[in-house]
Design a protein around this motif. Structure first.
Motif, PDB file in Angstrom:
ATOM      1  N   GLY A 124      -1.073  -5.494  -4.997  1.00  0.00           N
ATOM      2  CA  GLY A 124      -0.471  -4.177  -4.869  1.00  0.00           C
ATOM      3  C   GLY A 124      -1.494  -3.101  -5.188  1.00  0.00           C
ATOM      4  O   GLY A 124      -2.265  -3.234  -6.140  1.00  0.00           O
ATOM      5  N   ALA A 125      -1.511  -2.028  -4.416  1.00  0.00           N
ATOM      6  CA  ALA A 125      -2.449  -0.933  -4.642  1.00  0.00           C
ATOM      7  C   ALA A 125      -2.015  -0.108  -5.859  1.00  0.00           C
ATOM      8  O   ALA A 125      -0.829  -0.037  -6.185  1.00  0.00           O
ATOM      9  CB  ALA A 125      -2.524  -0.041  -3.409  1.00  0.00           C
ATOM     10  N   GLY A 126      -2.971   0.508  -6.510  1.00  0.00           N
ATOM     11  CA  GLY A 126      -2.643   1.410  -7.609  1.00  0.00           C
ATOM     12  C   GLY A 126      -2.430   0.708  -8.932  1.00  0.00           C
ATOM     13  O   GLY A 126      -2.936  -0.391  -9.165  1.00  0.00           O
ATOM     14  N   ASP A 127      -1.651   1.353  -9.792  1.00  0.00           N
ATOM     15  CA  ASP A 127      -1.488   0.875 -11.167  1.00  0.00           C
ATOM     16  C   ASP A 127      -0.537  -0.308 -11.285  1.00  0.00           C
ATOM     17  O   ASP A 127      -0.637  -1.085 -12.242  1.00  0.00           O
ATOM     18  CB  ASP A 127      -0.966   2.010 -12.058  1.00  0.00           C
ATOM     19  N   ASP A 128       0.403  -0.437 -10.353  1.00  0.00           N
ATOM     20  CA  ASP A 128       1.449  -1.455 -10.470  1.00  0.00           C
ATOM     21  C   ASP A 128       1.491  -2.362  -9.246  1.00  0.00           C
ATOM     22  O   ASP A 128       1.299  -1.905  -8.119  1.00  0.00           O
ATOM     23  CB  ASP A 128       2.822  -0.798 -10.656  1.00  0.00           C
ATOM     24  N   VAL A 186      -1.562  -9.879  -9.883  1.00  0.00           N
ATOM     25  CA  VAL A 186      -0.579  -8.970 -10.476  1.00  0.00           C
ATOM     26  C   VAL A 186      -1.212  -8.095 -11.554  1.00  0.00           C
ATOM     27  O   VAL A 186      -1.824  -8.607 -12.492  1.00  0.00           O
ATOM     28  CB  VAL A 186       0.593  -9.759 -11.096  1.00  0.00           C
ATOM     29  N   GLN A 187      -1.031  -6.781 -11.406  1.00  0.00           N
ATOM     30  CA  GLN A 187      -1.418  -5.838 -12.445  1.00  0.00           C
ATOM     31  C   GLN A 187      -0.260  -4.879 -12.692  1.00  0.00           C
ATOM     32  O   GLN A 187       0.600  -4.693 -11.837  1.00  0.00           O
ATOM     33  CB  GLN A 187      -2.684  -5.068 -12.044  1.00  0.00           C
ATOM     34  N   GLY A 188      -0.214  -4.286 -13.891  1.00  0.00           N
ATOM     35  CA  GLY A 188       0.844  -3.341 -14.176  1.00  0.00           C
ATOM     36  C   GLY A 188       2.216  -3.996 -14.138  1.00  0.00           C
ATOM     37  O   GLY A 188       2.401  -5.111 -14.611  1.00  0.00           O
ATOM     38  N   LYS A 189       3.166  -3.300 -13.530  1.00  0.00           N
ATOM     39  CA  LYS A 189       4.553  -3.758 -13.543  1.00  0.00           C
ATOM     40  C   LYS A 189       4.894  -4.585 -12.303  1.00  0.00           C
ATOM     41  O   LYS A 189       4.505  -4.242 -11.195  1.00  0.00           O
ATOM     42  CB  LYS A 189       5.496  -2.559 -13.642  1.00  0.00           C
ATOM     43  N   ALA A 190       5.639  -5.650 -12.529  1.00  0.00           N
ATOM     44  CA  ALA A 190       6.226  -6.454 -11.452  1.00  0.00           C
ATOM     45  C   ALA A 190       7.703  -6.583 -11.785  1.00  0.00           C
ATOM     46  O   ALA A 190       8.085  -7.348 -12.665  1.00  0.00           O
ATOM     47  CB  ALA A 190       5.558  -7.820 -11.347  1.00  0.00           C
ATOM     48  N   ILE A 191       8.536  -5.804 -11.111  1.00  0.00           N
ATOM     49  CA  ILE A 191       9.942  -5.669 -11.466  1.00  0.00           C
ATOM     50  C   ILE A 191      10.820  -6.156 -10.315  1.00  0.00           C
ATOM     51  O   ILE A 191      10.573  -5.834  -9.155  1.00  0.00           O
ATOM     52  CB  ILE A 191      10.278  -4.194 -11.794  1.00  0.00           C
ATOM     53  N   GLY A 192      11.855  -6.921 -10.645  1.00  0.00           N
ATOM     54  CA  GLY A 192      12.845  -7.315  -9.647  1.00  0.00           C
ATOM     55  C   GLY A 192      12.227  -7.963  -8.423  1.00  0.00           C
ATOM     56  O   GLY A 192      11.680  -9.064  -8.485  1.00  0.00           O
ATOM     57  N   ALA A 193      12.327  -7.269  -7.284  1.00  0.00           N
ATOM     58  CA  ALA A 193      11.786  -7.803  -6.032  1.00  0.00           C
ATOM     59  C   ALA A 193      10.286  -8.043  -6.131  1.00  0.00           C
ATOM     60  O   ALA A 193       9.760  -8.951  -5.483  1.00  0.00           O
ATOM     61  CB  ALA A 193      12.093  -6.843  -4.883  1.00  0.00           C
ATOM     62  N   GLY A 194       9.582  -7.247  -6.945  1.00  0.00           N
ATOM     63  CA  GLY A 194       8.153  -7.466  -7.139  1.00  0.00           C
ATOM     64  C   GLY A 194       7.887  -8.801  -7.807  1.00  0.00           C
ATOM     65  O   GLY A 194       6.968  -9.535  -7.430  1.00  0.00           O
ATOM     66  N   ASN A 198       0.802  -1.224   0.000  1.00  0.00           N
ATOM     67  CA  ASN A 198       0.000   0.000   0.000  1.00  0.00           C
ATOM     68  C   ASN A 198       0.837   1.277   0.000  1.00  0.00           C
ATOM     69  O   ASN A 198       0.711   2.128   0.870  1.00  0.00           O
ATOM     70  CB  ASN A 198      -0.959  -0.013   1.204  1.00  0.00           C
ATOM     71  N   SER A 199       1.732   1.378  -0.973  1.00  0.00           N
ATOM     72  CA  SER A 199       2.418   2.650  -1.213  1.00  0.00           C
ATOM     73  C   SER A 199       2.400   2.916  -2.715  1.00  0.00           C
ATOM     74  O   SER A 199       3.455   2.930  -3.356  1.00  0.00           O
ATOM     75  CB  SER A 199       3.848   2.613  -0.671  1.00  0.00           C
ATOM     76  N   PRO A 200       1.197   3.092  -3.298  1.00  0.00           N
ATOM     77  CA  PRO A 200       1.078   3.221  -4.748  1.00  0.00           C
ATOM     78  C   PRO A 200       1.793   4.431  -5.319  1.00  0.00           C
ATOM     79  O   PRO A 200       2.247   4.400  -6.465  1.00  0.00           O
ATOM     80  CB  PRO A 200      -0.438   3.314  -4.972  1.00  0.00           C
ATOM     81  N   ASP A 201       1.935   5.488  -4.525  1.00  0.00           N
ATOM     82  CA  ASP A 201       2.647   6.670  -5.007  1.00  0.00           C
ATOM     83  C   ASP A 201       4.130   6.390  -5.208  1.00  0.00           C
ATOM     84  O   ASP A 201       4.818   7.126  -5.925  1.00  0.00           O
ATOM     85  CB  ASP A 201       2.461   7.837  -4.048  1.00  0.00           C
ATOM     86  N   GLN A 202       4.636   5.327  -4.607  1.00  0.00           N
ATOM     87  CA  GLN A 202       6.032   4.916  -4.777  1.00  0.00           C
ATOM     88  C   GLN A 202       6.129   3.603  -5.565  1.00  0.00           C
ATOM     89  O   GLN A 202       7.168   2.943  -5.560  1.00  0.00           O
ATOM     90  CB  GLN A 202       6.692   4.741  -3.404  1.00  0.00           C
ATOM     91  N   GLY A 203       5.057   3.236  -6.238  1.00  0.00           N
ATOM     92  CA  GLY A 203       5.059   2.006  -7.011  1.00  0.00           C
ATOM     93  C   GLY A 203       5.154   0.752  -6.155  1.00  0.00           C
ATOM     94  O   GLY A 203       5.573  -0.298  -6.632  1.00  0.00           O
ATOM     95  N   ASN A 204       4.740   0.874  -4.867  1.00  0.00           N
ATOM     96  CA  ASN A 204       4.809  -0.265  -3.937  1.00  0.00           C
ATOM     97  C   ASN A 204       6.212  -0.865  -3.855  1.00  0.00           C
ATOM     98  O   ASN A 204       6.374  -2.088  -3.723  1.00  0.00           O
ATOM     99  CB  ASN A 204       3.800  -1.353  -4.338  1.00  0.00           C
ATOM    100  N   THR A 205       7.234   0.005  -3.954  1.00  0.00           N
ATOM    101  CA  THR A 205       8.599  -0.496  -3.847  1.00  0.00           C
ATOM    102  C   THR A 205       8.818  -1.147  -2.482  1.00  0.00           C
ATOM    103  O   THR A 205       8.193  -0.787  -1.486  1.00  0.00           O
ATOM    104  CB  THR A 205       9.633   0.630  -4.036  1.00  0.00           C
ATOM    105  N   VAL A 206       9.728  -2.118  -2.463  1.00  0.00           N
ATOM    106  CA  VAL A 206       9.950  -2.913  -1.257  1.00  0.00           C
ATOM    107  C   VAL A 206      11.077  -2.306  -0.431  1.00  0.00           C
ATOM    108  O   VAL A 206      12.241  -2.357  -0.799  1.00  0.00           O
ATOM    109  CB  VAL A 206      10.291  -4.369  -1.625  1.00  0.00           C
TER     110      VAL A 206
END
Length: 267
Positions: free
Chosen positions: A66-70, A118-126, A32-40
Motif C-alpha cells: 500500500g502506498a503512503g503511511d498505511d 504491511v506498514q502502518g494500519k491494516a484494518i478490516g478489509a485491509g 495507490n490511494s494514500p490520501d484515502q488510506g488505500n480504502t477498498v
C-alpha cells in the motif's frame, strides 16, 4: 521496492487505483490511494481483478503493498452508504462482496507465491487482503484491527473469517472480533497473522529475501506445492460459508438502513 509506474496491465488496460511493476518473475501491486488510506472501493476491487485475471503465467511472486503511511484502512464505508441510497435492498453491497471474495481467492489460490508487505494500519478489509497472501511481513509500526462489529457490520468480507480461524484459531479470533481492539506487529507475529516483523526501512529487503529463493524454484513444482498446501488446509475450512459474505453484509446493512429510516424524527 522498485518505483512503480502509473499503471497499465501487460495488455494495456489502464488502472485507476493501483500501480503495478514487473521485474522478471516478480509482479508488484501497490494500492495507490494514500490520501484515502488505500480504502477498498469497487474501483480498487475491479483494478485488482483486472491485474490478477491478466497475470502472466511466468510470474512466480506477487507482492501486494500500500502506498503512503498505511497498508489499507479497510472498506470504503462512504461507498456502502451510496450503494444503499441507490438500492436499499443492498444489491450493490452484495456485488461488492462477490468481487471481494474473488480478489481474495485470486490471491490465495494464485499459482504464484503472494507476499503482503504491511506498514502502518491494516484494518478490516485491509487485514483480509493481507491474510489472503501466502507470506506476510510487517513493519514494526504495523497495527491491525477488526472493527466491523463496532460499526454494526458482520465480519464477512472476502472470506476473512475462515482464513482467520484457520491461521489464528477460534479462541483468539473470537476475542479480536468481539472487542475490536487494535493489536501491534509483535502480537500479529505471535498469532501467525504475520510471519516476519522488521523495522520499516527493511521491509523491501525482507520481501526480497523471501522472493529470491522462490523465483529459483521450478515453476511446476512451485504450483503443485501451493496447490497441496491449500488443499491440506482446506479440511479446516469444511464449514466455510464465506460464499455468503456478500449476502450477509448486504442483509445486515439493508436492515440497519431500513431501521434507521423508520425511526421517528426528532425536532
Amino acid at each position: 521496492m522498485t518505483a512503480l509506474t502509473p499503471s497499465v496491465t501487460r495488455t494495456g488496460t489502464a488502472l485507476k487505483t493501483v500501480r503495478v511493476d514487473r521485474q522478471g518473475p516478480v509482479l508488484s501491486i501497490e494500492l495507490n490511494s494514500p490520501d484515502q488510506g488505500n480504502t477498498v472501493s469497487d474501483a480498487v476491487l475491479d483494478d485488482l481483478l483486472t491485474v490478477l485475471d491478466d497475470q502472466d503465467p511466468l510470474i512466480q511472486v506477487i507482492v501486494l503493498s500500500g502506498a503512503g503511511d498505511d497498508f489499507c484502512l479497510g472498506g470504503d464505508r462512504n461507498e456502502f452508504t451510496e450503494h444503499l441510497a441507490h438500492d436499499p435492498t443492498g444489491s450493490g453491497i452484495r456485488n461488492s462482496g462477490i468481487k471481494a471474495r474473488r480478489v481474495c481467492e485470486a490471491l490465495t489460490g494464485n499459482p504464484a507465491v503472494t507476499i503482503a508487505r504491511v506498514q502502518g494500519k491494516a484494518i478490516g478489509a485491509g487485514l483480509a487482503l493481507a491474510l489472503a497472501c501466502d507470506l506476510r511481513v510487517g513493519a514494526e509500526n504495523a497495527t491491525f484491527r477488526l472493527p466491523e462489529l463496532a460499526l454494526g457490520l458482520p465480519t464477512a468480507w472476502g472470506g476473512l473469517l475462515p482464513r482467520l480461524l484457520s491461521e489464528v484459531g477460534a479462541a483468539r479470533v473470537r476475542e479480536l472480533i468481539l472487542t475490536g481492539r487494535s493489536f501491534g506487529a509483535e502480537e500479529a507475529l505471535a498469532l501467525s497473522i504475520l510471519q516476519k516483523v522488521v523495522p520499516g526501512p527493511e521491509l523491501d529487503a525482507a520481501v526480497t529475501t523471501w522472493a529470491k529463493p522462490i523465483i529459483r524454484r521450478q515453476a511446476a513444482a512451485l504450483r503443485v506445492t501451493k496447490t497441496l498446501l491449500n488443499s491440506y488446509t482446506a479440511p479446516t475450512r469444511l464449514a466455510d460459508a464465506s460464499a455468503l459474505d456478500g449476502e450477509l453484509m448486504a442483509a445486515v446493512l439493508a436492515a440497519t438502513h431500513h431501521s434507521r429510516a423508520q425511526e421517528p424524527r426528532r425536532s
